[in-house]
Design a protein around this motif. Structure first.
Motif, PDB file in Angstrom:
ATOM      1  N   GLU A  70      -7.464  -2.737 -11.154  1.00 59.33           N
ATOM      2  CA  GLU A  70      -7.406  -2.702  -9.686  1.00 59.33           C
ATOM      3  C   GLU A  70      -6.049  -2.117  -9.302  1.00 59.33           C
ATOM      4  O   GLU A  70      -5.007  -2.721  -9.596  1.00 59.33           O
ATOM      5  CB  GLU A  70      -7.538  -4.105  -9.115  1.00 59.33           C
ATOM      6  N   CYS A  71      -6.063  -0.961  -8.671  1.00 64.15           N
ATOM      7  CA  CYS A  71      -4.818  -0.293  -8.304  1.00 64.15           C
ATOM      8  C   CYS A  71      -4.022  -1.151  -7.318  1.00 64.15           C
ATOM      9  O   CYS A  71      -4.572  -1.639  -6.331  1.00 64.15           O
ATOM     10  CB  CYS A  71      -5.137   1.064  -7.685  1.00 64.15           C
ATOM     11  N   THR A  72      -2.737  -1.332  -7.603  1.00 60.57           N
ATOM     12  CA  THR A  72      -1.867  -2.109  -6.705  1.00 60.57           C
ATOM     13  C   THR A  72      -1.094  -1.201  -5.756  1.00 60.57           C
ATOM     14  O   THR A  72      -0.285  -1.681  -4.980  1.00 60.57           O
ATOM     15  CB  THR A  72      -0.843  -2.927  -7.524  1.00 60.57           C
ATOM     16  N   ARG A  73      -1.303   0.095  -5.873  1.00 60.65           N
ATOM     17  CA  ARG A  73      -0.612   1.094  -5.046  1.00 60.65           C
ATOM     18  C   ARG A  73       0.898   1.059  -5.258  1.00 60.65           C
ATOM     19  O   ARG A  73       1.667   1.227  -4.315  1.00 60.65           O
ATOM     20  CB  ARG A  73      -0.941   0.892  -3.577  1.00 60.65           C
ATOM     21  N   CYS A  74       1.279   0.818  -6.498  1.00 60.68           N
ATOM     22  CA  CYS A  74       2.716   0.812  -6.791  1.00 60.68           C
ATOM     23  C   CYS A  74       3.241   2.243  -6.921  1.00 60.68           C
ATOM     24  O   CYS A  74       4.431   2.493  -6.779  1.00 60.68           O
ATOM     25  CB  CYS A  74       2.992   0.037  -8.073  1.00 60.68           C
ATOM     26  N   GLY A  75       2.350   3.186  -7.219  1.00 57.05           N
ATOM     27  CA  GLY A  75       2.744   4.588  -7.318  1.00 57.05           C
ATOM     28  C   GLY A  75       3.366   4.972  -8.651  1.00 57.05           C
ATOM     29  O   GLY A  75       3.795   6.118  -8.821  1.00 57.05           O
TER      30      GLY A  75
ATOM     31  N   GLY B 182       6.765  -0.836   0.906  1.00 59.34           N
ATOM     32  CA  GLY B 182       6.493  -1.470  -0.382  1.00 59.34           C
ATOM     33  C   GLY B 182       5.336  -0.858  -1.141  1.00 59.34           C
ATOM     34  O   GLY B 182       5.043  -1.248  -2.265  1.00 59.34           O
ATOM     35  N   GLU B 183       4.637   0.089  -0.518  1.00 56.06           N
ATOM     36  CA  GLU B 183       3.522   0.734  -1.213  1.00 56.06           C
ATOM     37  C   GLU B 183       3.780   2.233  -1.321  1.00 56.06           C
ATOM     38  O   GLU B 183       4.534   2.804  -0.529  1.00 56.06           O
ATOM     39  CB  GLU B 183       2.203   0.497  -0.470  1.00 56.06           C
ATOM     40  N   ALA B 184       3.182   2.823  -2.314  1.00 52.26           N
ATOM     41  CA  ALA B 184       3.274   4.272  -2.497  1.00 52.26           C
ATOM     42  C   ALA B 184       1.841   4.799  -2.457  1.00 52.26           C
ATOM     43  O   ALA B 184       1.054   4.515  -3.348  1.00 52.26           O
ATOM     44  CB  ALA B 184       3.935   4.593  -3.829  1.00 52.26           C
ATOM     45  N   LEU B 185       1.520   5.503  -1.411  1.00 51.30           N
ATOM     46  CA  LEU B 185       0.135   5.920  -1.186  1.00 51.30           C
ATOM     47  C   LEU B 185      -0.059   7.403  -1.463  1.00 51.30           C
ATOM     48  O   LEU B 185       0.812   8.209  -1.146  1.00 51.30           O
ATOM     49  CB  LEU B 185      -0.272   5.625   0.259  1.00 51.30           C
ATOM     50  N   CYS B 186      -1.206   7.706  -2.029  1.00 51.78           N
ATOM     51  CA  CYS B 186      -1.558   9.111  -2.230  1.00 51.78           C
ATOM     52  C   CYS B 186      -2.070   9.664  -0.906  1.00 51.78           C
ATOM     53  O   CYS B 186      -2.989   9.113  -0.312  1.00 51.78           O
ATOM     54  CB  CYS B 186      -2.634   9.224  -3.307  1.00 51.78           C
ATOM     55  N   ARG B 187      -1.493  10.767  -0.457  1.00 57.40           N
ATOM     56  CA  ARG B 187      -1.884  11.332   0.835  1.00 57.40           C
ATOM     57  C   ARG B 187      -3.230  12.045   0.778  1.00 57.40           C
ATOM     58  O   ARG B 187      -3.785  12.423   1.806  1.00 57.40           O
ATOM     59  CB  ARG B 187      -0.795  12.291   1.338  1.00 57.40           C
TER      60      ARG B 187
ATOM     61  N   ARG C  76       3.212   0.552 -17.677  1.00 57.13           N
ATOM     62  CA  ARG C  76       3.643   1.332 -16.506  1.00 57.13           C
ATOM     63  C   ARG C  76       2.644   1.244 -15.353  1.00 57.13           C
ATOM     64  O   ARG C  76       2.897   1.782 -14.284  1.00 57.13           O
ATOM     65  CB  ARG C  76       3.833   2.799 -16.902  1.00 57.13           C
ATOM     66  N   CYS C  77       1.509   0.623 -15.576  1.00 54.47           N
ATOM     67  CA  CYS C  77       0.483   0.537 -14.525  1.00 54.47           C
ATOM     68  C   CYS C  77       0.123  -0.920 -14.300  1.00 54.47           C
ATOM     69  O   CYS C  77      -0.580  -1.530 -15.107  1.00 54.47           O
ATOM     70  CB  CYS C  77      -0.748   1.352 -14.923  1.00 54.47           C
TER      71      CYS C  77
END
Ligand code: SF4
Length: 144
Positions: free
Chosen positions: A12-17, A83-88, A119-120
């Motif tokens: 489950e992606c945490t959107r940590c980037g 706090g999140e890194a989102l893919c545009r 790393r993920c």
């Protein structure tokens, strides 16, 4: 012989980037994928290539920019949600991103999966992804 992950894997992606930064990496994409990303951004394909792509092996790869976290993909948005890194271009992201973390090299053995999970943060958490879906994503991973 059945795969070691026949019982499924949690992700489950945490959107940590973290998958979109760190050491210099390479995310290649096809022209069709590039056009999809350009559409998602609302820009022309040529402009998309100028702003977000670099030449690689006769094709194209996503451009990176060095920052405090490492080499960020230029499509990463760290501003929108603190706090999140989102893919545009999340819904239009290329196959290499879409199939993460079910790449053949990560699935080759439990140690490789564990190593990638360092790393993920999303690997090993969240709902169980069934073997059929893992196989589908594994097979869809681009072989650049
Ligand atoms: S490193 Fe994993 S949890 Fe973090 S954004 Fe990438 S896929 Fe999601």
């Amino acid at each position: 012989m059945s795969e070691w992950y026949a019982g499924g894997l949690r992700f489950e992606c945490t959107r940590c980037g973290m998958c979109c930064t760190g050491p210099p990496g390479l995310v290649a994409f096809t022209p069709e994928e590039g056009r999809e990303m350009a559409r998602a951004l609302g820009v022309g394909y040529r402009n998309f290539l100028v702003d977000h792509a670099c030449r690689w092996a006769g094709g194209w790869a996503l451009e990176e920019v060095e920052g405090e976290h490492g080499f960020d993909c230029t499509l990463l948005d760290r501003e929108k949600v603190p706090g999140e890194a989102l893919c545009r271009v999340r819904e239009a992201r290329p196959g290499q991103c879409r199939t993460w973390p079910f790449w053949p090299e990560n699935l080759s053995n439990p140690g490789a999966w564990k190593k990638a999970a360092r790393r993920c943060a999303g690997m090993g958490r969240g709902p169980l992804v069934a073997i059929e879906e893992i196989r589908r994503q594994r097979a869809a991973t681009p072989n650049w």
